[in-house]
Design a protein around this motif. Structure first.
Motif, PDB file in Angstrom:
ATOM      1  N   PHE A  38       0.853  -1.186   0.000  1.00  0.00           N
ATOM      2  CA  PHE A  38       0.000   0.000   0.000  1.00  0.00           C
ATOM      3  C   PHE A  38       0.885   1.231   0.000  1.00  0.00           C
ATOM      4  O   PHE A  38       1.961   1.252   0.593  1.00  0.00           O
ATOM      5  CB  PHE A  38      -0.893   0.008   1.241  1.00  0.00           C
ATOM      6  N   GLY A  39       0.426   2.300  -0.667  1.00  0.00           N
ATOM      7  CA  GLY A  39       1.207   3.520  -0.642  1.00  0.00           C
ATOM      8  C   GLY A  39       1.180   4.305  -1.928  1.00  0.00           C
ATOM      9  O   GLY A  39       0.164   4.362  -2.629  1.00  0.00           O
ATOM     10  N   ASP A  40       2.328   4.900  -2.250  1.00  0.00           N
ATOM     11  CA  ASP A  40       2.420   5.865  -3.340  1.00  0.00           C
ATOM     12  C   ASP A  40       3.249   5.357  -4.515  1.00  0.00           C
ATOM     13  O   ASP A  40       3.394   4.146  -4.715  1.00  0.00           O
ATOM     14  CB  ASP A  40       2.969   7.188  -2.808  1.00  0.00           C
ATOM     15  N   SER A  41       3.814   6.279  -5.294  1.00  0.00           N
ATOM     16  CA  SER A  41       4.523   5.909  -6.521  1.00  0.00           C
ATOM     17  C   SER A  41       5.780   5.086  -6.291  1.00  0.00           C
ATOM     18  O   SER A  41       6.253   4.422  -7.212  1.00  0.00           O
ATOM     19  CB  SER A  41       4.896   7.178  -7.308  1.00  0.00           C
ATOM     20  N   THR A  42       6.320   5.103  -5.081  1.00  0.00           N
ATOM     21  CA  THR A  42       7.514   4.289  -4.814  1.00  0.00           C
ATOM     22  C   THR A  42       7.200   2.803  -4.851  1.00  0.00           C
ATOM     23  O   THR A  42       8.109   1.987  -4.977  1.00  0.00           O
ATOM     24  CB  THR A  42       8.116   4.639  -3.439  1.00  0.00           C
ATOM     25  N   LEU A 121      -1.220   9.973   3.061  1.00  0.00           N
ATOM     26  CA  LEU A 121      -2.059   9.628   4.204  1.00  0.00           C
ATOM     27  C   LEU A 121      -3.196  10.641   4.345  1.00  0.00           C
ATOM     28  O   LEU A 121      -4.272  10.317   4.828  1.00  0.00           O
ATOM     29  CB  LEU A 121      -1.209   9.591   5.473  1.00  0.00           C
ATOM     30  N   ASP A 122      -2.923  11.856   3.926  1.00  0.00           N
ATOM     31  CA  ASP A 122      -3.919  12.930   3.918  1.00  0.00           C
ATOM     32  C   ASP A 122      -4.720  12.825   2.618  1.00  0.00           C
ATOM     33  O   ASP A 122      -4.148  12.854   1.532  1.00  0.00           O
ATOM     34  CB  ASP A 122      -3.190  14.270   3.998  1.00  0.00           C
ATOM     35  N   ASP A 123      -6.033  12.701   2.727  1.00  0.00           N
ATOM     36  CA  ASP A 123      -6.875  12.575   1.530  1.00  0.00           C
ATOM     37  C   ASP A 123      -6.722  13.757   0.587  1.00  0.00           C
ATOM     38  O   ASP A 123      -6.893  13.622  -0.627  1.00  0.00           O
ATOM     39  CB  ASP A 123      -8.348  12.432   1.920  1.00  0.00           C
ATOM     40  N   ARG A 124      -6.403  14.927   1.127  1.00  0.00           N
ATOM     41  CA  ARG A 124      -6.233  16.109   0.271  1.00  0.00           C
ATOM     42  C   ARG A 124      -5.063  15.910  -0.699  1.00  0.00           C
ATOM     43  O   ARG A 124      -5.092  16.412  -1.824  1.00  0.00           O
ATOM     44  CB  ARG A 124      -5.999  17.348   1.135  1.00  0.00           C
ATOM     45  N   GLY A 171       3.706   8.961   2.542  1.00  0.00           N
ATOM     46  CA  GLY A 171       3.978  10.101   3.403  1.00  0.00           C
ATOM     47  C   GLY A 171       4.771  11.209   2.740  1.00  0.00           C
ATOM     48  O   GLY A 171       4.621  12.384   3.085  1.00  0.00           O
ATOM     49  N   THR A 172       5.606  10.842   1.772  1.00  0.00           N
ATOM     50  CA  THR A 172       6.448  11.845   1.115  1.00  0.00           C
ATOM     51  C   THR A 172       5.608  12.888   0.381  1.00  0.00           C
ATOM     52  O   THR A 172       5.883  14.097   0.455  1.00  0.00           O
ATOM     53  CB  THR A 172       7.423  11.183   0.131  1.00  0.00           C
ATOM     54  N   ASN A 173       4.576  12.437  -0.327  1.00  0.00           N
ATOM     55  CA  ASN A 173       3.730  13.387  -1.065  1.00  0.00           C
ATOM     56  C   ASN A 173       2.990  14.337  -0.140  1.00  0.00           C
ATOM     57  O   ASN A 173       2.737  15.497  -0.499  1.00  0.00           O
ATOM     58  CB  ASN A 173       2.720  12.631  -1.936  1.00  0.00           C
ATOM     59  N   LEU A 198       0.611  10.562  11.129  1.00  0.00           N
ATOM     60  CA  LEU A 198       0.902   9.324  11.841  1.00  0.00           C
ATOM     61  C   LEU A 198      -0.353   8.754  12.491  1.00  0.00           C
ATOM     62  O   LEU A 198      -0.499   7.534  12.619  1.00  0.00           O
ATOM     63  CB  LEU A 198       1.995   9.571  12.883  1.00  0.00           C
ATOM     64  N   ASN A 199      -1.266   9.622  12.874  1.00  0.00           N
ATOM     65  CA  ASN A 199      -2.542   9.154  13.401  1.00  0.00           C
ATOM     66  C   ASN A 199      -3.323   8.414  12.319  1.00  0.00           C
ATOM     67  O   ASN A 199      -3.938   7.371  12.574  1.00  0.00           O
ATOM     68  CB  ASN A 199      -3.356  10.340  13.917  1.00  0.00           C
ATOM     69  N   LYS A 200      -3.253   8.944  11.086  1.00  0.00           N
ATOM     70  CA  LYS A 200      -3.925   8.284   9.968  1.00  0.00           C
ATOM     71  C   LYS A 200      -3.226   6.959   9.626  1.00  0.00           C
ATOM     72  O   LYS A 200      -3.883   5.951   9.302  1.00  0.00           O
ATOM     73  CB  LYS A 200      -3.946   9.207   8.747  1.00  0.00           C
ATOM     74  N   LEU A 201      -1.897   6.934   9.708  1.00  0.00           N
ATOM     75  CA  LEU A 201      -1.151   5.711   9.447  1.00  0.00           C
ATOM     76  C   LEU A 201      -1.508   4.634  10.466  1.00  0.00           C
ATOM     77  O   LEU A 201      -1.668   3.458  10.114  1.00  0.00           O
ATOM     78  CB  LEU A 201       0.354   5.994   9.486  1.00  0.00           C
TER      79      LEU A 201
END
Length: 359
Positions: A38-42, A121-124, A171-173, A198-201
């Motif tokens: 799960f995560g981003d482009s990495t 992690l932030d929907d925005r 998290g990087t984005n 981190l709360n969302k994570l």
């Protein structure tokens, strides 16, 4: 004298390893059955190919060193860290994207990636990139579980999940797209925003745990201030005439503090989630080491990517018309944001040596 933040990180890492060394000696774990990511482009092997977003890597020159020279959607010249991990675990040569229509229910039993380039992690953050939110990635996992149960039954599916490895890289984005470009977004400070992330994570980990997941590897942040596009942005802000390219110490410090907090979160969750093993993956130190001592890794260029000028090109800007370097293996980054296959391979080998024994 050692930097205080570095000292804290070192101490936390030591106690994390000590804890898991004790656990691993206490009860040997069964082999990993599957790899779910799960995560981003990495860690996105091509899910963004199947959603309406411009953040895609399914075009040349991406994939020039991937088997068959295929532009699969991976934001690199070749394989990602999670591809290497799947291979090291003996599961499959590469890890497919869940949304790839060629993926069959049987393929799910050894793992897939639900990651989406541009998410956070932030929907925005996800909305700004038109990427899948983390909630959507988790919803797709629930859907995948249903497909597995239909194919092999509840018992076998539960066995696969309980012995699978869950990797989270995100998290990087949130920091680069959402925080640095749109300061704080209503939060009082960088630290305050990091606490929110981190709360969302924590919520992501607990939701997977409730579905039967037990073994996790959670990646920290890289030295964000040394990512080529961040160097470009910060250099323009600070040195508009000289355009001096240098890492942002401030952004790197933000990454280190986030990582320290993430390690504390991992320790706390291991104590509260019975039977879990949540391992912190340090990617900050290895990448910084590659930047500081490139010759150790056979690297020659660490402050710009292989694609185009290497200073701004990524995603739609890194395309067929972009000139590329002669040898991507000599570059730490392939485009202005994403590591090269050489870097991903090095990180994966580090994981296999330092974290696999603790699973």
């Amino acid at each position: 004298m050692m930097n205080p933040s570095r000292k804290i990180t070192t101490v936390l890492t030591f106690f994390t390893l000590l804890l898991f060394s004790y656990q691993s000696h206490a009860s040997p774990s069964p082999p990993v059955t599957a790899l779910f990511v799960f995560g981003d482009s990495t860690v996105d092997p091509g899910n963004n190919n199947y959603i309406p977003t411009i953040f895609r890597g399914n075009h040349s020159p991406y994939g020039i060193d991937f088997p068959g020279k295929l532009s699969t959607g991976r934001f690199s010249n070749g394989k990602l860290t999670t591809d290497f991990l799947a291979s090291f675990l003996g599961l499959k040569p590469t890890l497919p994207a869940y949304l790839d229509p060629t993926v069959q229910p049987g393929d799910l039993l050894t793992g897939v990636s639900f990651a989406s380039a541009g998410t956070g992690l932030d929907d925005r953050t996800a909305r700004l990139s038109s990427a899948l939110t983390m909630d959507k990635e988790l919803t797709y996992f629930d859907e995948a579980v249903g497909k597995m149960k239909k194919a092999v039954g509840d018992g076998e599916t539960n066995r696969v999940i309980s012995n699978a490895l869950f990797v989270i890289s995100v998290g990087t984005n949130d920091m680069t797209i959402n925080l640095y470009d749109q300061p704080f977004g209503g939060f009082k400070s960088v630290s305050n925003y990091q606490d929110s992330l981190l709360n969302k994570l924590e919520g992501v980990i607990k939701r997977l745990y409730q579905k039967g997941a037990k073994r996790f590897i959670v990646s920290g942040l890289p030295p964000i201030g040394c990512v080529p596009i961040q160097i470009t942005i910060e250099s323009l802000k600070q040195y508009p005439r000289m355009f001096k390219r240098a890492c942002s110490d401030e952004q790197n410090n933000d990454s280190r503090f986030y990582n320290s907090k993430l390690q504390r979160l991992a320790l706390r969750l291991n104590q509260s989630l019975s039977g879990s093993k949540i391992l912190y993956l340090d990617i900050y130190s290895p990448i910084l080491d590659m930047i500081t001592y490139p010759e150790k890794y056979g690297l020659e260029e660490t402050k710009r990517g292989c694609c185009g000028t290497g200073k701004v090109e990524a995603g739609p800007l890194c395309d067929t018309w972009s000139p590329t370097c002669e040898d991507p293996s000599k570059f730490l980054f392939f485009d202005s944001i994403h590591p090269s296959q050489t870097a991903y391979s090095s990180i994966a080998k580090n994981v296999s040596v330092s974290l696999f024994p603790l699973l």
